[in-house]
Design a protein around this motif. Structure first.
Motif, PDB file in Angstrom:
ATOM      1  N   GLU A   1     -55.848 -95.400  12.049  1.00  0.00           N
ATOM      2  CA  GLU A   1     -57.272 -94.721  11.988  1.00  0.00           C
ATOM      3  C   GLU A   1     -57.773 -94.399  13.496  1.00  0.00           C
ATOM      4  O   GLU A   1     -58.506 -93.824  13.729  1.00  0.00           O
ATOM      5  N   GLU A   2     -57.297 -95.296  14.331  1.00  0.00           N
ATOM      6  CA  GLU A   2     -57.414 -95.027  15.716  1.00  0.00           C
ATOM      7  C   GLU A   2     -56.803 -93.741  16.214  1.00  0.00           C
ATOM      8  O   GLU A   2     -57.310 -92.857  16.880  1.00  0.00           O
TER       9      GLU A   2
ATOM     10  N   THR B   1     -35.547 -98.542   1.215  1.00  0.00           N
ATOM     11  CA  THR B   1     -36.516 -99.364   1.002  1.00  0.00           C
ATOM     12  C   THR B   1     -38.185 -98.942   1.232  1.00  0.00           C
ATOM     13  O   THR B   1     -38.906 -99.135   0.487  1.00  0.00           O
ATOM     14  N   VAL B   2     -37.859 -97.749   2.036  1.00  0.00           N
ATOM     15  CA  VAL B   2     -39.338 -97.190   2.217  1.00  0.00           C
ATOM     16  C   VAL B   2     -39.789 -96.241   1.184  1.00  0.00           C
ATOM     17  O   VAL B   2     -40.893 -96.450   0.489  1.00  0.00           O
ATOM     18  N   ASP B   3     -38.681 -95.899   0.535  1.00  0.00           N
ATOM     19  CA  ASP B   3     -39.085 -94.892  -0.783  1.00  0.00           C
ATOM     20  C   ASP B   3     -39.688 -95.766  -1.639  1.00  0.00           C
ATOM     21  O   ASP B   3     -40.446 -95.536  -2.696  1.00  0.00           O
ATOM     22  N   LYS B   4     -38.834 -97.053  -1.928  1.00  0.00           N
ATOM     23  CA  LYS B   4     -39.117 -98.008  -3.035  1.00  0.00           C
ATOM     24  C   LYS B   4     -40.766 -98.430  -2.711  1.00  0.00           C
ATOM     25  O   LYS B   4     -41.491 -98.678  -3.805  1.00  0.00           O
ATOM     26  N   LEU B   5     -41.284 -98.426  -1.505  1.00  0.00           N
ATOM     27  CA  LEU B   5     -42.679 -98.921  -1.074  1.00  0.00           C
ATOM     28  C   LEU B   5     -43.645 -97.875  -1.137  1.00  0.00           C
ATOM     29  O   LEU B   5     -44.714 -98.096  -0.901  1.00  0.00           O
TER      30      LEU B   5
ATOM     31  N   ASN C   1     -49.482 -96.328   6.084  1.00  0.00           N
ATOM     32  CA  ASN C   1     -50.936 -96.170   5.902  1.00  0.00           C
ATOM     33  C   ASN C   1     -51.214 -94.741   6.846  1.00  0.00           C
ATOM     34  O   ASN C   1     -52.338 -94.644   7.588  1.00  0.00           O
ATOM     35  N   TRP C   2     -50.532 -93.506   6.764  1.00  0.00           N
ATOM     36  CA  TRP C   2     -50.827 -92.356   7.345  1.00  0.00           C
ATOM     37  C   TRP C   2     -51.079 -91.353   6.348  1.00  0.00           C
ATOM     38  O   TRP C   2     -49.989 -90.761   6.000  1.00  0.00           O
ATOM     39  N   PRO C   3     -52.180 -90.955   5.840  1.00  0.00           N
ATOM     40  CA  PRO C   3     -52.271 -90.050   4.557  1.00  0.00           C
ATOM     41  C   PRO C   3     -51.953 -88.749   5.050  1.00  0.00           C
ATOM     42  O   PRO C   3     -51.836 -87.816   4.407  1.00  0.00           O
ATOM     43  N   GLY C   4     -51.998 -88.282   6.527  1.00  0.00           N
ATOM     44  CA  GLY C   4     -51.711 -86.814   6.757  1.00  0.00           C
ATOM     45  C   GLY C   4     -50.496 -86.639   6.968  1.00  0.00           C
ATOM     46  O   GLY C   4     -49.588 -87.319   6.626  1.00  0.00           O
ATOM     47  N   PRO C   5     -50.072 -85.405   7.511  1.00  0.00           N
ATOM     48  CA  PRO C   5     -48.761 -84.767   7.670  1.00  0.00           C
ATOM     49  C   PRO C   5     -48.123 -85.427   8.532  1.00  0.00           C
ATOM     50  O   PRO C   5     -48.535 -86.157   9.395  1.00  0.00           O
ATOM     51  N   ILE C   6     -46.780 -85.770   8.304  1.00  0.00           N
ATOM     52  CA  ILE C   6     -45.703 -86.347   8.986  1.00  0.00           C
ATOM     53  C   ILE C   6     -44.556 -85.463   9.120  1.00  0.00           C
ATOM     54  O   ILE C   6     -44.036 -85.070   8.097  1.00  0.00           O
TER      55      ILE C   6
END
Ligand SMILES: CNc1nc2c(CCNCC3CCCC3)c3nc(N)[nH]c(=O)c3cc2[nH]1
Ligand SMILES: [Zn+2]
Length: 371
Positions: free
Chosen positions: A47-48, A72-76, A84-89
């Motif tokens: 959020e910062e 692992t990231v996919d499973k989570l 916790n970054w809802p925007g585009p990556i």
């Protein structure tokens, strides 16, 4: 719907302002993307980062493949949920990091083999495997696997390498599934304008969603880099975003926007923050310098960032000398604020068709005598 659509809203000379419609939201261009190599923009809460104006951040497939692993990231729930970054990556494919970080083992038509820089395990990257890895991360803008040739590579090596990159890009496109995000090709060709043109010609034949300029900002003379960019951007397909990888310093951002670049990423603002180098409109400020020992002024007069609103240069110098964690946070907040405000200023100047005068004014300030 389209995985990626670039809407140009204003042009000023060769500079263009626009809106990049991604599947996770819109990004104002020209845009600077803070780097979040290991799933975090170091030291800041998401959020910062968004509070400072960043709309899209960068992740790295190479690092996340090694740790914690893309499965692992996919499973989570994927990288957006994980960090916790809802925007585009946008995620880089890792080609560059393999060359710069790990002891590269081998490179052939199939892909690249290398040793992890963490535990030395032998790993393999292919055009297909890095697309799959980026899909598991949930990346909105994926980069193809490419070779960023070492600076000073021979011409004939560069010529062969860019041909292979184009074959790899075709394989990456074929490997992308329906869930996959946008896929960007990477133009190579070193500092040779004819090789760059050949790379563009090969990639333009593919249905890529955007084009990155790779193989630059790797130690070549800056004027040469600018010449290559100036010669290449006009040849790229219309209506597709142009991403200059690994650039850059404030003055380079200003100049390259003027050459038609829409997207940038660079570790400098965040990395310099961590060693106490702060960005200002009159050049860099090295906090460790003893002349700031009892300087009550903010990093930059008039800067409205949280750091400049509440803290003095003296306090920031104290923190960096004491290696206090807060130093990294406050310095990163200021540097990112500075860069993101610079990009906002460029977008405004383009919208008002006064890019040239704004660029001249900013560059004069940056080149003026320091603090
Ligand atoms: C700094 N200069 C530079 N960077 C380049 C990069 C990396 C861009 N930044 C990636 C982020 C940094 C950490 C996490 C991801 C390049 N990447 C690729 N794939 N190809 C290049 O030719 C390529 C060329 C580059 N030149
Ligand atoms: Zn500030």
């Amino acid at each position: 719907m389209a995985r990626l659509r670039h809407e140009i809203t204003a042009v000023s000379g060769k500079a263009r302002a626009g809106r990049l419609h991604t599947r996770r939201g819109v990004v104002d261009t020209p845009a600077f993307m803070p780097v979040g190599t290991q799933g975090t923009v170091k030291g800041l809460l998401p959020e910062e980062v968004s509070g400072l104006g960043a709309q899209m951040i960068l992740g790295n497939t190479y690092h996340l493949m090694l740790r914690p692993g893309v499965v692992t990231v996919d499973k989570l729930g994927g990288l957006h949920r994980f960090m916790n970054w809802p925007g585009p990556i946008l995620t880089d494919s890792g080609g560059f990091q393999v060359f710069s970080l790990s002891g590269l083992r081998s490179l052939d038509e199939e892909g690249a083999s290398f040793r992890s820089h963490l535990d030395g395990q032998l790993l393999r990257m292919t055009p297909e495997s890095v697309v799959r890895a980026q899909e598991l991360l949930g990346s909105d803008l994926m980069m193809v696997l490419d070779e960023c040739p070492p600076p000073g590579s021979q011409r004939d090596y560069l010529a062969a390498s860019l041909e292979r990159d184009a074959r790899w890009a075709a394989r990456a496109l074929a490997a992308r599934g329906d869930k996959g995000g946008a896929l960007l090709g990477i133009v190579q060709g070193g500092v040779y304008s004819d090789l760059r043109a050949r790379s563009v010609e090969l990639l333009a034949e593919l249905d890529l969603d955007g084009y990155a300029l790779g193989g630059l900002s790797v130690g070549e003379p800056k004027p040469r880099m600018m010449e290559v960019i100036e010669g290449t951007t006009p040849q790229l397909p219309e209506g597709k975003p142009v991403y200059l990888m690994g650039v850059g310093e404030p003055a380079d951002l200003v100049r390259c926007v003027g050459l038609g670049v829409d997207m940038f990423d660079c570790v400098l603002p965040t990395r310099m923050a961590r060693n106490g180098t702060l960005l200002t409109s009159r050049g860099r400020l090295n906090l460790r310098n003893s002349r700031f020992k009892d300087d009550p002024a903010p990093v930059e007069e008039g800067c409205q960032c949280p750091t400049c609103r509440h803290y003095s240069r003296a306090y920031l110098r104290h923190l960096i000398m004491a290696k206090e964690l807060l130093a990294y946070r406050l310095n990163t907040v200021h540097n990112l604020h500075y860069i993101l405000q610079l990009m906002a200023g460029l977008r405004r100047a383009i919208a008002e068709n006064r890019y040239d005068s704004y660029a001249r004014q900013v560059l004069a300030g940056l080149e003026s005598p320091g603090q």
